[in-house]
Motif scaffolding. Structure first.
Motif, PDB file in Angstrom:
ATOM      1  N   ALA A  83       0.815  -1.214   0.000  1.00 59.75           N
ATOM      2  CA  ALA A  83       0.000   0.000   0.000  1.00 59.75           C
ATOM      3  C   ALA A  83       0.847   1.262   0.000  1.00 59.75           C
ATOM      4  CB  ALA A  83      -0.905   0.006   1.233  1.00 59.75           C
ATOM      5  N   VAL A  84       0.223   2.353  -0.414  1.00 61.83           N
ATOM      6  CA  VAL A  84       0.820   3.676  -0.235  1.00 61.83           C
ATOM      7  C   VAL A  84       0.946   3.874   1.271  1.00 61.83           C
ATOM      8  CG1 VAL A  84       0.529   6.148  -0.626  1.00 61.83           C
ATOM      9  CG2 VAL A  84      -0.319   4.504  -2.337  1.00 61.83           C
ATOM     10  N   ASN A  85       2.115   4.286   1.717  1.00 59.73           N
ATOM     11  CA  ASN A  85       2.292   4.408   3.163  1.00 59.73           C
ATOM     12  C   ASN A  85       1.805   5.758   3.676  1.00 59.73           C
ATOM     13  OD1 ASN A  85       4.549   6.325   3.120  1.00 59.73           O
ATOM     14  ND2 ASN A  85       5.753   4.610   2.334  1.00 59.73           N
ATOM     15  N   LEU A  86       1.662   5.832   4.977  1.00 55.37           N
ATOM     16  CA  LEU A  86       1.142   7.031   5.631  1.00 55.37           C
ATOM     17  C   LEU A  86       1.984   8.260   5.296  1.00 55.37           C
ATOM     18  CD1 LEU A  86      -0.858   8.303   7.648  1.00 55.37           C
ATOM     19  CD2 LEU A  86       0.673   7.570   9.478  1.00 55.37           C
ATOM     20  N   ALA A  87       3.300   8.117   5.307  1.00 61.17           N
ATOM     21  CA  ALA A  87       4.187   9.259   5.036  1.00 61.17           C
ATOM     22  C   ALA A  87       3.979   9.810   3.626  1.00 61.17           C
ATOM     23  CB  ALA A  87       5.640   8.859   5.243  1.00 61.17           C
ATOM     24  N   ASP A  88       3.762   8.934   2.654  1.00 60.18           N
ATOM     25  CA  ASP A  88       3.515   9.388   1.279  1.00 60.18           C
ATOM     26  C   ASP A  88       2.228  10.202   1.199  1.00 60.18           C
ATOM     27  OD1 ASP A  88       5.813   8.047   0.452  1.00 60.18           O
ATOM     28  OD2 ASP A  88       4.714   6.378  -0.472  1.00 60.18           O
ATOM     29  N   TYR A  89       1.175   9.708   1.854  1.00 57.83           N
ATOM     30  CA  TYR A  89      -0.086  10.448   1.856  1.00 57.83           C
ATOM     31  C   TYR A  89       0.065  11.792   2.568  1.00 57.83           C
ATOM     32  CZ  TYR A  89      -2.959   6.514   0.164  1.00 57.83           C
ATOM     33  OH  TYR A  89      -3.531   5.517  -0.583  1.00 57.83           O
ATOM     34  N   VAL A  90       0.740  11.799   3.712  1.00 58.35           N
ATOM     35  CA  VAL A  90       0.924  13.049   4.457  1.00 58.35           C
ATOM     36  C   VAL A  90       1.656  14.069   3.590  1.00 58.35           C
ATOM     37  CG1 VAL A  90       2.130  14.123   6.401  1.00 58.35           C
ATOM     38  CG2 VAL A  90       0.810  12.036   6.764  1.00 58.35           C
ATOM     39  N   GLN A  91       2.705  13.645   2.918  1.00 63.36           N
ATOM     40  CA  GLN A  91       3.468  14.559   2.067  1.00 63.36           C
ATOM     41  C   GLN A  91       2.596  15.169   0.971  1.00 63.36           C
ATOM     42  OE1 GLN A  91       6.804  12.762   0.045  1.00 63.36           O
ATOM     43  NE2 GLN A  91       7.404  14.664  -0.919  1.00 63.36           N
ATOM     44  N   VAL A  92       1.831  14.345   0.286  1.00 58.15           N
ATOM     45  CA  VAL A  92       0.995  14.829  -0.814  1.00 58.15           C
ATOM     46  C   VAL A  92      -0.167  15.668  -0.292  1.00 58.15           C
ATOM     47  CG1 VAL A  92      -0.595  14.087  -2.635  1.00 58.15           C
ATOM     48  CG2 VAL A  92       1.663  13.052  -2.452  1.00 58.15           C
ATOM     49  N   PHE A  93      -0.842  15.205   0.745  1.00 52.18           N
ATOM     50  CA  PHE A  93      -1.973  15.961   1.279  1.00 52.18           C
ATOM     51  C   PHE A  93      -1.520  17.301   1.841  1.00 52.18           C
ATOM     52  CE2 PHE A  93      -4.634  11.888   2.252  1.00 52.18           C
ATOM     53  CZ  PHE A  93      -4.811  11.688   0.891  1.00 52.18           C
ATOM     54  N   SER A  94      -0.355  17.349   2.452  1.00 51.68           N
ATOM     55  CA  SER A  94       0.177  18.604   2.973  1.00 51.68           C
ATOM     56  C   SER A  94       0.388  19.610   1.841  1.00 51.68           C
ATOM     57  CB  SER A  94       1.493  18.348   3.704  1.00 51.68           C
ATOM     58  OG  SER A  94       2.100  19.553   4.080  1.00 51.68           O
ATOM     59  N   GLU A  95       1.001  19.145   0.773  1.00 49.02           N
ATOM     60  CA  GLU A  95       1.267  20.018  -0.382  1.00 49.02           C
ATOM     61  C   GLU A  95      -0.040  20.470  -1.042  1.00 49.02           C
ATOM     62  OE1 GLU A  95       3.097  19.705  -4.892  1.00 49.02           O
ATOM     63  OE2 GLU A  95       3.674  18.186  -3.419  1.00 49.02           O
ATOM     64  N   TYR A  96      -0.925  19.524  -1.345  1.00 43.02           N
ATOM     65  CA  TYR A  96      -2.136  19.854  -2.085  1.00 43.02           C
ATOM     66  C   TYR A  96      -3.155  20.624  -1.259  1.00 43.02           C
ATOM     67  CZ  TYR A  96      -0.530  16.977  -5.955  1.00 43.02           C
ATOM     68  OH  TYR A  96       0.178  16.465  -6.999  1.00 43.02           O
ATOM     69  N   SER A  97      -3.190  20.407   0.039  1.00 45.01           N
ATOM     70  CA  SER A  97      -4.146  21.137   0.876  1.00 45.01           C
ATOM     71  C   SER A  97      -3.814  22.620   0.923  1.00 45.01           C
ATOM     72  CB  SER A  97      -4.198  20.560   2.290  1.00 45.01           C
ATOM     73  OG  SER A  97      -2.989  20.813   2.981  1.00 45.01           O
ATOM     74  N   ARG A  98      -2.555  22.957   0.669  1.00 46.08           N
ATOM     75  CA  ARG A  98      -2.155  24.372   0.600  1.00 46.08           C
ATOM     76  C   ARG A  98      -2.422  24.968  -0.778  1.00 46.08           C
ATOM     77  NH1 ARG A  98       2.427  22.180   3.223  1.00 46.08           N
ATOM     78  NH2 ARG A  98       3.612  22.400   1.309  1.00 46.08           N
ATOM     79  N   LYS A  99      -2.450  24.144  -1.804  1.00 50.13           N
ATOM     80  CA  LYS A  99      -2.627  24.610  -3.184  1.00 50.13           C
ATOM     81  C   LYS A  99      -4.087  24.727  -3.605  1.00 50.13           C
ATOM     82  CE  LYS A  99       1.649  22.864  -5.184  1.00 50.13           C
ATOM     83  NZ  LYS A  99       2.224  21.957  -6.196  1.00 50.13           N
ATOM     84  N   ALA A 100      -4.967  24.012  -2.909  1.00 49.37           N
ATOM     85  CA  ALA A 100      -6.370  23.949  -3.348  1.00 49.37           C
ATOM     86  C   ALA A 100      -7.301  24.167  -2.168  1.00 49.37           C
ATOM     87  CB  ALA A 100      -6.651  22.592  -3.981  1.00 49.37           C
ATOM     88  N   ASP A 101      -8.525  24.536  -2.503  1.00 44.86           N
ATOM     89  CA  ASP A 101      -9.546  24.665  -1.469  1.00 44.86           C
ATOM     90  C   ASP A 101      -9.950  23.291  -0.941  1.00 44.86           C
ATOM     91  OD1 ASP A 101      -9.692  27.477  -1.702  1.00 44.86           O
ATOM     92  OD2 ASP A 101     -10.995  27.258  -3.452  1.00 44.86           O
ATOM     93  N   PHE A 102      -9.965  22.287  -1.834  1.00 42.19           N
ATOM     94  CA  PHE A 102     -10.360  20.938  -1.459  1.00 42.19           C
ATOM     95  C   PHE A 102      -9.515  19.919  -2.200  1.00 42.19           C
ATOM     96  CE2 PHE A 102     -14.081  23.478  -0.637  1.00 42.19           C
ATOM     97  CZ  PHE A 102     -14.499  23.005   0.599  1.00 42.19           C
TER      98      PHE A 102
END
Length: 170
Positions: A83-102
């Motif tokens: 599976a995609v690991n937790l750290a990979d999701y955190v990295q991507v969600f951190s970046e994208y949550s700043r770039k987009a409203d949702f």
């Protein structure tokens, strides 16, 4: 990444008013969408891990289906996935949550992988990140992602998109 914005035409001497939200849509690499679809709809894919022998690769990044077929055809063992690991999701969600409203992320079925669980744990730190369990594999997963695209393009609000997808896959 699906970036959607909607504006009304301003009245004279008025500024544009933003109506819809900017959305980034992402999915696990197991959704099996074609490269053309991924590009056309700006979908960000989170690569699962593929184990061949003693080497680990990222699906769609370091290894592709033809590589796996060639490995097996040459007498190698079948590939194993992780599976995609937790750290990979955190990295991507951190970046994208700043770039987009949702951010809306669609995972492979929780019945077959812990991607959904890992994505939910990572998303818990972000008010604007939503995770949807596709409850499907492969093409079924991809169809849920394409439905998310259709709903977003129709102007549906992100929370309603998530609600609709959850009803669809229940």
């Amino acid at each position: 990444m699906l970036h959607l914005s909607c504006y009304v035409h301003p009245l004279p001497n008025e500024r544009k008013i933003r109506l819809a939200k900017n959305i980034i849509l992402c999915a696990d690499s197991t959704c099996d969408l074609s490269p053309e679809q991924v590009k056309k709809y700006n979908i960000h894919l989170m690569p699962l891990y593929v184990q061949l022998g003693d080497k680990t690769f990222r699906d769609g990044v370091d290894i592709h289906p033809d590589d796996i077929y060639a490995h097996v055809a040459a007498g190698g063992d079948l590939a194993a996935t992780a599976a995609v690991n937790l750290a990979d999701y955190v990295q991507v969600f951190s970046e994208y949550s700043r770039k987009a409203d949702f951010v809306i992320h669609v995972t492979i079925s929780s019945d077959f992988s812990c991607c959904y669980q890992n994505a939910c744990l990572a998303a818990a730190d972000y008010d604007n990140v939503y995770v949807v369990d596709s409850r499907n594999l492969s093409t079924g997963h991809g169809l849920v992602v394409l439905e998310a695209v259709r709903l977003a393009e129709s102007g549906m609000e992100p929370k309603k998109i998530v609600e609709t997808l959850n009803e669809l896959t229940a």
